[in-house]
Motif scaffolding. Structure first.
Motif, PDB file in Angstrom:
ATOM      1  N   ALA A   1      26.123   8.823   8.282  1.00  0.00           N
ATOM      2  CA  ALA A   1      26.987   7.635   8.894  1.00  0.00           C
ATOM      3  C   ALA A   1      27.043   6.582   7.994  1.00  0.00           C
ATOM      4  O   ALA A   1      28.253   5.781   8.032  1.00  0.00           O
ATOM      5  CB  ALA A   1      26.412   7.379  10.288  1.00  0.00           C
TER       6      ALA A   1
ATOM      7  N   ASP B   1      29.659   7.497   1.913  1.00  0.00           N
ATOM      8  CA  ASP B   1      31.041   8.029   1.710  1.00  0.00           C
ATOM      9  C   ASP B   1      30.818   9.145   1.077  1.00  0.00           C
ATOM     10  O   ASP B   1      30.828   9.701   0.089  1.00  0.00           O
ATOM     11  CB  ASP B   1      31.654   6.931   0.771  1.00  0.00           C
ATOM     12  CG  ASP B   1      33.035   7.089   0.395  1.00  0.00           C
ATOM     13  OD1 ASP B   1      33.580   7.999   1.263  1.00  0.00           O
ATOM     14  OD2 ASP B   1      33.646   6.765  -0.599  1.00  0.00           O
TER      15      ASP B   1
ATOM     16  N   ARG C   1      32.796  13.398   1.727  1.00  0.00           N
ATOM     17  CA  ARG C   1      33.793  14.358   2.224  1.00  0.00           C
ATOM     18  C   ARG C   1      33.294  15.570   2.071  1.00  0.00           C
ATOM     19  O   ARG C   1      32.466  15.887   1.338  1.00  0.00           O
ATOM     20  CB  ARG C   1      35.156  14.021   1.517  1.00  0.00           C
ATOM     21  CG  ARG C   1      35.477  12.580   1.245  1.00  0.00           C
ATOM     22  CD  ARG C   1      36.821  12.253   1.186  1.00  0.00           C
ATOM     23  NE  ARG C   1      37.512  11.390   2.265  1.00  0.00           N
ATOM     24  CZ  ARG C   1      38.363  11.865   3.243  1.00  0.00           C
ATOM     25  NH1 ARG C   1      38.711  12.915   3.322  1.00  0.00           N
ATOM     26  NH2 ARG C   1      38.735  10.874   4.306  1.00  0.00           N
TER      27      ARG C   1
ATOM     28  N   ASP D   1      31.422   1.311   5.974  1.00  0.00           N
ATOM     29  CA  ASP D   1      32.866   1.412   6.337  1.00  0.00           C
ATOM     30  C   ASP D   1      33.024   2.458   7.549  1.00  0.00           C
ATOM     31  O   ASP D   1      33.946   2.260   8.535  1.00  0.00           O
ATOM     32  CB  ASP D   1      33.648   1.871   5.424  1.00  0.00           C
ATOM     33  CG  ASP D   1      33.891   0.985   4.260  1.00  0.00           C
ATOM     34  OD1 ASP D   1      33.461  -0.355   4.483  1.00  0.00           O
ATOM     35  OD2 ASP D   1      34.630   0.915   3.067  1.00  0.00           O
ATOM     36  N   ASN D   2      32.256   3.547   7.385  1.00  0.00           N
ATOM     37  CA  ASN D   2      32.410   4.425   8.453  1.00  0.00           C
ATOM     38  C   ASN D   2      32.226   3.780  10.034  1.00  0.00           C
ATOM     39  O   ASN D   2      32.995   3.998  11.029  1.00  0.00           O
ATOM     40  CB  ASN D   2      31.326   5.573   8.271  1.00  0.00           C
ATOM     41  CG  ASN D   2      31.851   6.402   7.144  1.00  0.00           C
ATOM     42  OD1 ASN D   2      32.573   6.643   6.739  1.00  0.00           O
ATOM     43  ND2 ASN D   2      30.551   6.677   6.426  1.00  0.00           N
TER      44      ASN D   2
ATOM     45  N   ASP E   1      34.969   1.160  10.600  1.00  0.00           N
ATOM     46  CA  ASP E   1      36.346   1.657  10.793  1.00  0.00           C
ATOM     47  C   ASP E   1      36.301   2.238  12.260  1.00  0.00           C
ATOM     48  O   ASP E   1      37.462   2.260  12.906  1.00  0.00           O
ATOM     49  CB  ASP E   1      36.590   2.919   9.987  1.00  0.00           C
ATOM     50  CG  ASP E   1      36.949   2.356   8.640  1.00  0.00           C
ATOM     51  OD1 ASP E   1      37.021   1.123   8.501  1.00  0.00           O
ATOM     52  OD2 ASP E   1      37.016   3.278   7.627  1.00  0.00           O
TER      53      ASP E   1
ATOM     54  N   GLU F   1      37.139  15.010  13.114  1.00  0.00           N
ATOM     55  CA  GLU F   1      37.048  14.031  12.098  1.00  0.00           C
ATOM     56  C   GLU F   1      36.109  15.157  10.992  1.00  0.00           C
ATOM     57  O   GLU F   1      36.501  14.718   9.571  1.00  0.00           O
ATOM     58  CB  GLU F   1      35.928  13.024  12.306  1.00  0.00           C
ATOM     59  CG  GLU F   1      36.464  11.991  13.069  1.00  0.00           C
ATOM     60  CD  GLU F   1      37.653  11.097  12.518  1.00  0.00           C
ATOM     61  OE1 GLU F   1      37.259  10.554  11.229  1.00  0.00           O
ATOM     62  OE2 GLU F   1      38.731  11.198  12.839  1.00  0.00           O
TER      63      GLU F   1
ATOM     64  N   ASP G   1      36.198  14.433   6.565  1.00  0.00           N
ATOM     65  CA  ASP G   1      35.374  13.229   6.353  1.00  0.00           C
ATOM     66  C   ASP G   1      33.996  13.174   6.976  1.00  0.00           C
ATOM     67  O   ASP G   1      33.895  13.275   8.412  1.00  0.00           O
ATOM     68  CB  ASP G   1      36.212  12.330   6.948  1.00  0.00           C
ATOM     69  CG  ASP G   1      35.660  10.750   6.589  1.00  0.00           C
ATOM     70  OD1 ASP G   1      34.594  10.924   6.111  1.00  0.00           O
ATOM     71  OD2 ASP G   1      36.272   9.671   6.206  1.00  0.00           O
TER      72      ASP G   1
ATOM     73  N   GLY H   1      31.278  11.431   6.536  1.00  0.00           N
ATOM     74  CA  GLY H   1      30.802  10.207   6.907  1.00  0.00           C
ATOM     75  C   GLY H   1      31.370   9.747   8.219  1.00  0.00           C
ATOM     76  O   GLY H   1      30.701   9.148   9.130  1.00  0.00           O
ATOM     77  N   SER H   2      32.873   9.959   8.499  1.00  0.00           N
ATOM     78  CA  SER H   2      33.142   9.382   9.587  1.00  0.00           C
ATOM     79  C   SER H   2      32.734  10.226  10.804  1.00  0.00           C
ATOM     80  O   SER H   2      32.215   9.763  11.785  1.00  0.00           O
ATOM     81  CB  SER H   2      34.813   9.520   9.600  1.00  0.00           C
ATOM     82  OG  SER H   2      35.506   9.177  10.755  1.00  0.00           O
TER      83      SER H   2
ATOM     84  N   SER I   1      29.336   9.244  11.948  1.00  0.00           N
ATOM     85  CA  SER I   1      29.256   7.809  12.524  1.00  0.00           C
ATOM     86  C   SER I   1      29.781   7.802  13.839  1.00  0.00           C
ATOM     87  O   SER I   1      29.053   7.395  14.901  1.00  0.00           O
ATOM     88  CB  SER I   1      30.142   6.551  11.674  1.00  0.00           C
ATOM     89  OG  SER I   1      31.286   6.976  11.848  1.00  0.00           O
TER      90      SER I   1
END
Lengths: 318, 286
Positions: A50, A53, A55, A72-73, A76, A280, A286, A288-289, A292
């Motif tokens: 989480a 960065d 992918r 960022d995750n 965002d 996601e 992604d 990380g996204s 999170s």
């Protein structure tokens, strides 16, 4: 293995309590090992991902040392309309399915409470939706609701005077007398209620059967009305099991993925958190996204649970 | 039941209405699926409201088409079912092996860390599967265990162990402890006692748990989708059916496939219904 119990072995010298302690730990070791590898380590990994960065294309090269740490995750996710939308949808879905399944289970359980001929068979048949594999259930429902050849639309067009077929599985809002209702969300709620009512029905039936009949009989002899018996004698006995069901059903429907994904794929305003995590990860590749979203989802669920426990504890204290 | 308990007429009518409606809702959709699966697709398109096709119209070819291999013009469901069967049986064996041991410890033994272990098992039960799916997908791809049935088997075992422990533990608690004590006094070691004394008495309960685990593994969809979607050879039955939905396969074939997938679990469930129901709802009585 039997050799360890022979006399003079070290095993024989242990006291009974020591032996029991060791046995307990040995017997639970496989369970703990499996859970550690497939649940605890992955959950820690979610927390790491989480804040990374990462992918899908990075998988072959990744290792703990090379992670690009980032906030960022989370930032965002929490800053996006999609996240809060998915959260709202999830809470609405979980609440409606929980209440719906408990209400339907309660009504059915009360209706079937007194013994009659064929009760066993009827009870067994009522469990069918729960036993049905979700893929079969979803396929049948998709067919039932299909705009071209589905039974519901064919019936509506023929007998209910519908102008055109209704897209039950891809209509975010449907206008009924000027009020927009979230049609597809309600459809997936109905599906989940249909599928899980047997479980609430079973739990409530089990509880009802353990209420001793003589309490009721005594109340009836004293002249209590049926309604009184229901509200004064049966209802308090059901309180605990209903609270348990609220808790379990809410937790499970909060994380429901299969039922929604197989029915709508997330279309028509049914993008719940679990489906969002999946898209996601797979569609947007992604990690990380996705992690999170998953982490936030777990945290929110934990907070809601803590809130629930506090609330029911306080009521009990009164 | 005494006369005083007899409900008034309106209430009895209401009760019958509720039962009939519930039955129609519970069983109706499944019967609808069965009826459509034996009608030709063109007939379904032309007369969607015809729920009672005459026997002359019955057409069981959808079942054959669904099951046959792609090479023979079918959709390969037979192979998907074989994969599912292997996976589900493997899960049952591994999961029960682990959970019978854990359940006995939870039911009978006092040992250090017992509370913590029980807490962990409960929290696993409550953790969202989709959340674990992300790291499991990443980690298992990293070590090359996606795209084969072994990776999936490991995941199925760990997701079924908590509920299996819970169920088996309930059956164990209901057994008379004196038999076990007698066996131990007679010089049985714990593993021998478990195998020779406890398991035979608890057999119905363990069988019910096995069936429940089988059903979970047989029905599972999310992890199969994540791990196997690229490998058509290895698709499980639920994954295969859902993938077939994406391409334009006649709905009658999809429904025939759904019925085929449903029959084993429904039959198993009804044979063991009594034990399964008591295993699932123990604890609800209080």
């Amino acid at each position: 293995m039997t050799s360890t119990t022979r006399r003079f072995s070290p095993w024989a010298r242990l006291t009974r309590a020591q032996r029991e302690n060791l046995n307990g730990q040995l017997l639970t070791a496989p369970t703990l090992l499996v859970i550690l590898a497939i649940v605890i380590v992955p959950f820690l990994a979610v927390i790491v991902f989480a804040f990374a960065d990462l992918r899908l294309v990075d998988i072959p090269y990744m290792s703990l040392g090379t992670i690009d740490w980032t906030l960022d995750n989370i930032r965002d996710a929490m800053g996006s309309q999609a996240f809060w939308g998915a959260l709202g949808t999830t809470i609405a879905y979980a609440t409606l399915t929980t209440l719906g399944a408990i209400a339907c289970g309660l009504v059915t359980a009360l209706a079937i409470r007194r013994p009659f001929r064929g009760r066993g068979v009827i009870r067994a048949l009522l469990l069918v939706p729960y036993v049905l594999p979700v893929i079969a259930a979803a396929t049948i429902w998709r067919t039932l609701l299909n705009p071209q050849y589905g039974l519901i639309n064919a019936f509506g067009l023929e007998f209910l005077g519908w102008d055109r077929p209704i897209g039950f599985l891809n209509t975010t809002t449907y206008d009924v007398f000027g009020i927009g209702i979230p049609l597809t969300l309600l459809t997936v709620v109905a599906f989940e209620v249909w599928k899980t009512t047997p479980l609430t029905f079973l739990f409530i039936t089990a509880r009802l059967q353990s209420i001793p009949g003589d309490i009721e009989e005594a109340a009836a002899l004293d002249g209590a009305s049926n309604r009184k018996i229901l509200t004064q004698i049966i209802a308090p006995q059901l309180r605990a099991v209903v609270l348990l069901l609220i808790l379990l059903r809410f937790i499970w429907s909060f994380q429901s993925f299969n039922d929604i994904y197989l029915l709508t794929g997330g279309a028509g305003g049914t993008q719940v958190m679990a489906v969002k995590v999946y898209t996601e990860l797979i569609t947007r590749a992604d990690i990380g996204s996705a992690a999170s979203y998953g982490l936030l989802m777990s945290v929110i669920l934990a907070v809601l649970l803590a809130f629930y426990v506090l609330l029911t504890r306080r009521k009990e204290a009164l | 039941m005494s006369k005083a308990m007899r409900a008034p007429l309106p209430e009895r009518i209401l009760r019958v209405v509720v039962i009939v409606v519930a039955l129609v809702l519970a069983v109706g959709p499944v019967l609808y699926g069965v009826v459509l699966s034996i009608r030709p697709f063109s007939a379904v398109l032309n007369a969607p409201l015809d729920l009672f096709p005459s026997p002359s119209e019955w057409d069981f070819s959808s079942f054959g088409t669904a099951l046959a291999d792609e090479a023979d013009g079918g959709f390969g469901l037979g192979r998907f079912i074989r994969n599912s069967l292997l996976l589900a049986l493997g899960t049952v064996v591994a999961s029960l092996l682990v959970s019978v041991l854990g359940a006995y410890a939870a039911a009978r033994l006092r040992y250090k860390g017992r509370g913590v272990v029980n807490g962990i098992i409960l929290s696993v039960y409550l953790l969202p599967g989709i959340v674990l799916a992300v790291p499991l997908f990443v980690m298992l791809s990293r070590v090359g265990l996606t795209g084969n049935l072994v990776g999936l088997l490991i995941v199925y075992v760990s997701t079924t162990v908590p509920v299996a422990i819970y169920m088996v533990r309930n059956y164990f608690i209901a057994l008379p402890e004196s038999v076990e004590e007698a066996a131990i006094i007679d010089g049985c070691s714990l593993p021998v006692m478990l195998w020779r004394v406890v398991l035979p008495i608890a057999a119905p309960g363990v069988a019910a748990t096995a069936i429940y685990v089988f059903m979970i593994a047989w029905n599972e969809y999310l992890f199969a989708l994540l791990f196997l979607v690229q490998k058509r050879e290895l698709w499980t039955a639920p994954l295969g059916l859902s993938q077939l939905t994406e391409i334009s396969v006649p709905v009658t074939v999809l429904l025939a496939g759904s019925i085929i997938v449903t029959v084993p679990v429904v039959v198993l469930f009804f044979i063991f219904q009594r034990f399964l129901v008591s295993g699932l709802t123990t604890g609800a009585e209080k």
